[in-house]
Motif scaffolding. Structure first.
Motif, mmCIF file in Angstrom:
data_model
loop_
_atom_site.group_PDB
_atom_site.id
_atom_site.type_symbol
_atom_site.label_atom_id
_atom_site.label_comp_id
_atom_site.label_asym_id
_atom_site.label_seq_id
_atom_site.Cartn_x
_atom_site.Cartn_y
_atom_site.Cartn_z
ATOM 1 N N TYR A 84 -6.854 4.395 1.588
ATOM 2 C CA TYR A 84 -7.936 5.115 0.917
ATOM 3 C C TYR A 84 -7.715 5.137 -0.591
ATOM 4 C CZ TYR A 84 -8.986 6.911 5.592
ATOM 5 O OH TYR A 84 -9.292 7.022 6.915
ATOM 6 N N PHE A 85 -8.812 5.127 -1.338
ATOM 7 C CA PHE A 85 -8.744 5.387 -2.767
ATOM 8 C C PHE A 85 -8.706 6.903 -2.932
ATOM 9 C CE2 PHE A 85 -10.908 6.415 -6.783
ATOM 10 C CZ PHE A 85 -10.070 5.756 -7.674
ATOM 11 N N LYS A 112 -3.158 7.269 0.559
ATOM 12 C CA LYS A 112 -3.089 5.931 -0.044
ATOM 13 C C LYS A 112 -2.456 4.950 0.928
ATOM 14 C CE LYS A 112 -2.702 7.717 -4.777
ATOM 15 N NZ LYS A 112 -1.777 7.938 -5.927
ATOM 16 N N THR A 140 -13.213 6.742 -0.266
ATOM 17 C CA THR A 140 -12.585 7.607 -1.261
ATOM 18 C C THR A 140 -12.283 8.974 -0.666
ATOM 19 O OG1 THR A 140 -13.721 6.504 -3.093
ATOM 20 C CG2 THR A 140 -12.854 8.715 -3.511
ATOM 21 N N MET A 183 -13.927 0.346 0.149
ATOM 22 C CA MET A 183 -12.809 1.275 0.339
ATOM 23 C C MET A 183 -13.318 2.719 0.295
ATOM 24 S SD MET A 183 -9.352 1.789 -1.986
ATOM 25 C CE MET A 183 -8.710 0.162 -1.593
#
Length: 226
Positions: A26-27, A22, A3, A1
């Motif tokens: 995405y983190f 989000k 960031t 994932m």
């Protein structure tokens, strides 16, 4: 994932951007000022940074400058400042793109997604594509530039601009052609961003900087002997 760090001192704006990021999977790491952003980046290096300019303690330009010295993360500046000198300053510090408030969160997400996709092409294929010019190696799949055997860290846009010039070598490219070829026709930033990135690129190319020549009144060309 992947960031994404969202650096914004306005809580509602920061939450809005974070929610959209989000929603794209995405983190998200949030920071309310520049100093906090640098601290959090050390703990959790981000693949992309959405960066406001007007913030307490350390403004976005300062954060951008520091991050570009230590990271190749995608940097998108978000600000109410729309004057060309401010935009140019951001690009000179290494920003990859610029969004002026008010903006569409969907457009911002699309820009981040496109930049990450371009910067993350390495490893998506087993085919290794290497272009050699004298002591330079342009490693297309991994977005790497080797100068006399030493790797030079390039931002996504620096690499894409170099690759575009190489693939169109010995043909003069206007700034407009470079913007369309590298940024895309939808890009609405300052045309002088090309000059800022060319300057940084030449510095990283060292003794081979002369391969990218300025053609006065026309643009730039990568001169390669056949």
């Amino acid at each position: 994932m992947r960031t994404v760090m969202v650096v914004e001192d306005e809580p509602l704006m920061r939450e809005l951007i974070a929610d959209y990021m989000k929603g794209e999977g995405y983190f998200v790491v949030e920071a309310k000022n520049g100093a906090e952003a640098l601290d959090k980046f050390k703990q959790t290096p981000a693949d992309a940074v959405v960066l406001d300019v007007m913030m307490p303690y350390l403004d976005g330009f300062g954060v951008c400058q520091f991050l570009r010295r230590t990271s190749n993360a995608v940097i998108v500046i978000v600000t109410a400042k729309s004057e060309e000198p401010d935009k140019l300053h951001g690009y000179q510090l290494g920003a990859d793109d610029y969004v002026t408030k008010p903006f569409s969160p969907k457009v911002l997400v699309a820009k981040v997604r496109a930049l990450l996709k371009r910067a993350g092409t390495g490893g998506e294929t087993d085919t290794v594509v290497i272009h050699r010019i004298e002591g330079l190696e342009i490693r297309e799949n991994s977005y790497e530039l080797m100068v006399d055997g030493k790797q030079e860290d390039l931002t996504a846009k620096e690499f894409e601009l170099l690759l575009y010039l190489y693939k169109n070598r010995n043909f003069v490219q206007s700034r407009e052609a470079l913007l369309n070829g590298v940024w895309g026709y939808e890009y609405d930033g300052d045309i002088r961003n090309v000059d800022a990135i060319i300057k940084r690129l030449r510095q990283k190319m060292g003794r081979y900087a002369g391969l990218i020549q300025t053609v006065r009144g026309s643009g730039y060309v990568c001169r390669v002997r056949s």
